[in-house]
Write an enzyme that holds these catalytic residues in place. Structure first.
Site, PDB file in Angstrom:
ATOM      1  N   GLN A  56       0.823  -1.198   0.000  1.00  0.00           N
ATOM      2  CA  GLN A  56       0.000   0.000   0.000  1.00  0.00           C
ATOM      3  C   GLN A  56       0.865   1.258   0.000  1.00  0.00           C
ATOM      4  O   GLN A  56       0.545   2.249  -0.661  1.00  0.00           O
ATOM      5  CB  GLN A  56      -0.923  -0.005   1.226  1.00  0.00           C
ATOM      6  CG  GLN A  56      -1.664   1.291   1.497  1.00  0.00           C
ATOM      7  CD  GLN A  56      -2.600   1.706   0.381  1.00  0.00           C
ATOM      8  OE1 GLN A  56      -3.049   0.865  -0.410  1.00  0.00           O
ATOM      9  NE2 GLN A  56      -2.897   2.998   0.277  1.00  0.00           N
ATOM     10  N   GLU A  57       1.965   1.209   0.716  1.00  0.00           N
ATOM     11  CA  GLU A  57       2.827   2.377   0.830  1.00  0.00           C
ATOM     12  C   GLU A  57       3.670   2.622  -0.420  1.00  0.00           C
ATOM     13  O   GLU A  57       3.819   3.762  -0.874  1.00  0.00           O
ATOM     14  CB  GLU A  57       3.747   2.227   2.045  1.00  0.00           C
ATOM     15  CG  GLU A  57       3.043   2.299   3.394  1.00  0.00           C
ATOM     16  CD  GLU A  57       2.629   3.716   3.774  1.00  0.00           C
ATOM     17  OE1 GLU A  57       2.850   4.633   2.966  1.00  0.00           O
ATOM     18  OE2 GLU A  57       2.074   3.894   4.872  1.00  0.00           O
ATOM     19  N   SER A  58       4.249   1.553  -0.983  1.00  0.00           N
ATOM     20  CA  SER A  58       5.277   1.764  -2.010  1.00  0.00           C
ATOM     21  C   SER A  58       5.193   0.830  -3.211  1.00  0.00           C
ATOM     22  O   SER A  58       6.040   0.921  -4.102  1.00  0.00           O
ATOM     23  CB  SER A  58       6.658   1.582  -1.379  1.00  0.00           C
ATOM     24  OG  SER A  58       6.833   0.216  -0.978  1.00  0.00           O
ATOM     25  N   TYR A  75      -7.186   3.659   3.342  1.00  0.00           N
ATOM     26  CA  TYR A  75      -5.852   3.078   3.556  1.00  0.00           C
ATOM     27  C   TYR A  75      -5.968   1.695   4.206  1.00  0.00           C
ATOM     28  O   TYR A  75      -5.359   0.721   3.735  1.00  0.00           O
ATOM     29  CB  TYR A  75      -5.076   4.037   4.447  1.00  0.00           C
ATOM     30  CG  TYR A  75      -3.679   3.633   4.849  1.00  0.00           C
ATOM     31  CD1 TYR A  75      -2.596   3.902   4.029  1.00  0.00           C
ATOM     32  CD2 TYR A  75      -3.442   3.032   6.081  1.00  0.00           C
ATOM     33  CE1 TYR A  75      -1.303   3.569   4.415  1.00  0.00           C
ATOM     34  CE2 TYR A  75      -2.155   2.696   6.472  1.00  0.00           C
ATOM     35  CZ  TYR A  75      -1.091   2.964   5.640  1.00  0.00           C
ATOM     36  OH  TYR A  75       0.179   2.631   6.037  1.00  0.00           O
TER      37      TYR A  75
END
Length: 467
Positions: free
Chosen positions: A312-314, A439
């Site tokens: 999800q972040e990167s 998120y």
């Protein structure tokens, strides 16, 4: 003769005693199904391992069927023991034989099955979908399957549907694959070994992102009832208790909450995103899997949850950088990096271990009374929006009559943090709480996909053999 007579008297007395004992045993009532469960202190349930029924995640065993069955066992005050089988025919046999007290296995209560099993009221309805590859002709009726290679699980409700379709289309043929899971059947279609298979709509909605080259755009049957199954030869004591439990679960919202828990985070399908995920799953994740596993040992979090957070972040890109300056696989800020004691945010090992430690630090700040999985979802929200803003959302939840310890209630209030109308009630000020909800939903989705990918063709090239 005297000796023989004396022995005969003893023999007659013994026979009379056995006769009396036999009559007493015959007169003793047979224990009811409920009495057997209560005496045993255990409810034995047959199930089918699946992402819609029963599987294991970071918190232990879970799944829609498992949670409902666990709730039923708890209501009886007994332990729950699950028995597994991928074979619908064996599950039905095991119930009739008495191997288990009931089946909670995502079984459709069809007319044919009802001849040998006693079904409860349904707890969920599903559709039966026909799955094909994107490059395979779309079908507009069951007759279009004539002359095509079709495979379904042996003994499944899908096989029953196809048998009925054969009455109107004698040329329709299909193969029943023994002990085939939905994932294995989807793999057969994707690899071109068969042209079509059938799958339940709930399973398809959870699986689709793992199979972006497949599509289910024809509905073979609608509103098929999923229900628990009992031995019709048993008395109805346990069956009626299950009926009451399921009726109450519907009435008090338990079933709806479970549906939201297991299906509420499933988004509208995005073909590009799904293809990217599969490509990254196969190309990027293997480079960092051992680091995620090491972080699991340090932090106590399932490595797949940490991998989902990183995706999800990167997108598992160690060189990722945002416009706000966060960097690396776990997209850490400078402040977080210093707090966690690392010097290079773009180093995969440092980033993963620091991100896992920071999530653990955040999780530990969440009140211990909050049960899982709500506590983990709240920790992820705090990872994104900040712990103080999460606390504001929990305070809002409580002031509005919700449960501040339940993620389903708190996530409804997080978007309110951006509403100026609530500014006076927020200790830590306005925040983009709605973004935190999205998120967490994304991470839950990626986590589920990683859990199921390990049990599917995506992480194992072994395919079932067709006869």
């Amino acid at each position: 003769m005297t000796v023989f007579f004396r022995h005969s008297k003893h023999l007659l007395a013994s026979l009379a005693l056995f006769s009396v004992l036999g009559m007493m045993l015959a007169m003793r009532p047979t224990p009811t199904a409920m009495e057997r469960v209560m005496t045993r202190g255990e409810l034995v349930v047959m199930t089918r391992p699946s992402n819609t029924t029963y599987y294991q995640d970071q918190h232990g065993y879970t799944g829609m069927e498992y949670e409902l069955a666990k709730g039923f066992a708890d209501s009886l005050g007994v332990e729950l023991r699950m028995l597994e089988s991928d074979d619908p025919s064996y599950i039905r046999y095991a119930i009739r034989k008495g191997t288990a007290d009931m089946a909670a296995a995502g079984l459709v209560a069809t007319a044919e099955r009802s001849e040998s099993l006693h079904f409860t009221t349904d707890y969920q309805k599903v559709d039966s979908l026909v799955v094909r590859r994107l490059d395979t002709p779309r079908i507009r009726g069951m007759e279009d399957l004539t002359g095509k290679r079709v495979a379904v699980a042996a003994g499944s409700s899908h096989a029953e549907l196809l048998v009925k379709a054969q009455l109107e289309n004698p040329g329709l043929e299909f193969q029943e694959v023994e002990e085939a899971s939905p994932e294995q059947l989807l793999a057969l279609v994707e690899d071109g070994q068969v042209d079509y298979t059938l799958i339940h709509s709930n399973n398809y909605s959870l699986q689709r992102a793992l199979w972006p080259e497949l599509i289910a755009d024809y509905t073979a049957a609608t509103d098929m009832p999923l229900a628990w199954a009992f031995n019709p030869k048993d008395d109805q004591s346990l069956y009626l208790a299950a009926q009451r439990y399921l009726t109450q679960a519907k009435a008090n919202g338990t079933t709806a909450k479970l549906e939201d828990r297991f299906y509420g985070h499933v988004e509208q399908f995005n073909l590009y995103a799904a293809r990217s995920f599969i490509r990254h799953l196969e190309d990027r994740l293997p480079r960092y899997e051992e680091l995620f596993r090491k972080a699991e040992g340090n932090s106590g979090f399932d490595w797949r949850l940490l991998a989902a957070l990183a995706y999800q972040e990167s997108l598992w890109d160690p060189g990722a950088i945002s416009p706000t300056g966060v960097k690396g696989l776990m997209m850490l800020t400078n402040d977080t990096a210093r707090q966690m004691g690392i010097s290079d945010r773009t180093d995969p090992a440092q980033s993963i271990l620091a991100g896992a430690d920071y999530l653990r630090h955040t999780h530990d700040r969440i009140p211990a009374r909050i049960p899982e999985p709500s506590r983990t979802w709240m920790a992820l929200a705090a990872y994104n929006v900040g712990f103080g803003h999460l606390e504001d959302a929990r305070v809002l939840t409580q002031s509005q009559g919700g449960n501040p310890d339940n993620w389903q209630d708190v996530k409804q209030r997080l978007p309110m943090l951006a509403n100026p109308a609530y500014a006076g009630q927020l200790r830590y000020g306005n925040a983009r709480g709605g973004q935190a909800v999205i998120y967490v939903r994304h991470i839950r989705r990626y986590y589920d996909l990683l859990v199921w990918a390990e049990n599917s063709r995506r992480r194992d090239d072994t395919l079932i053999a067709l006869n």
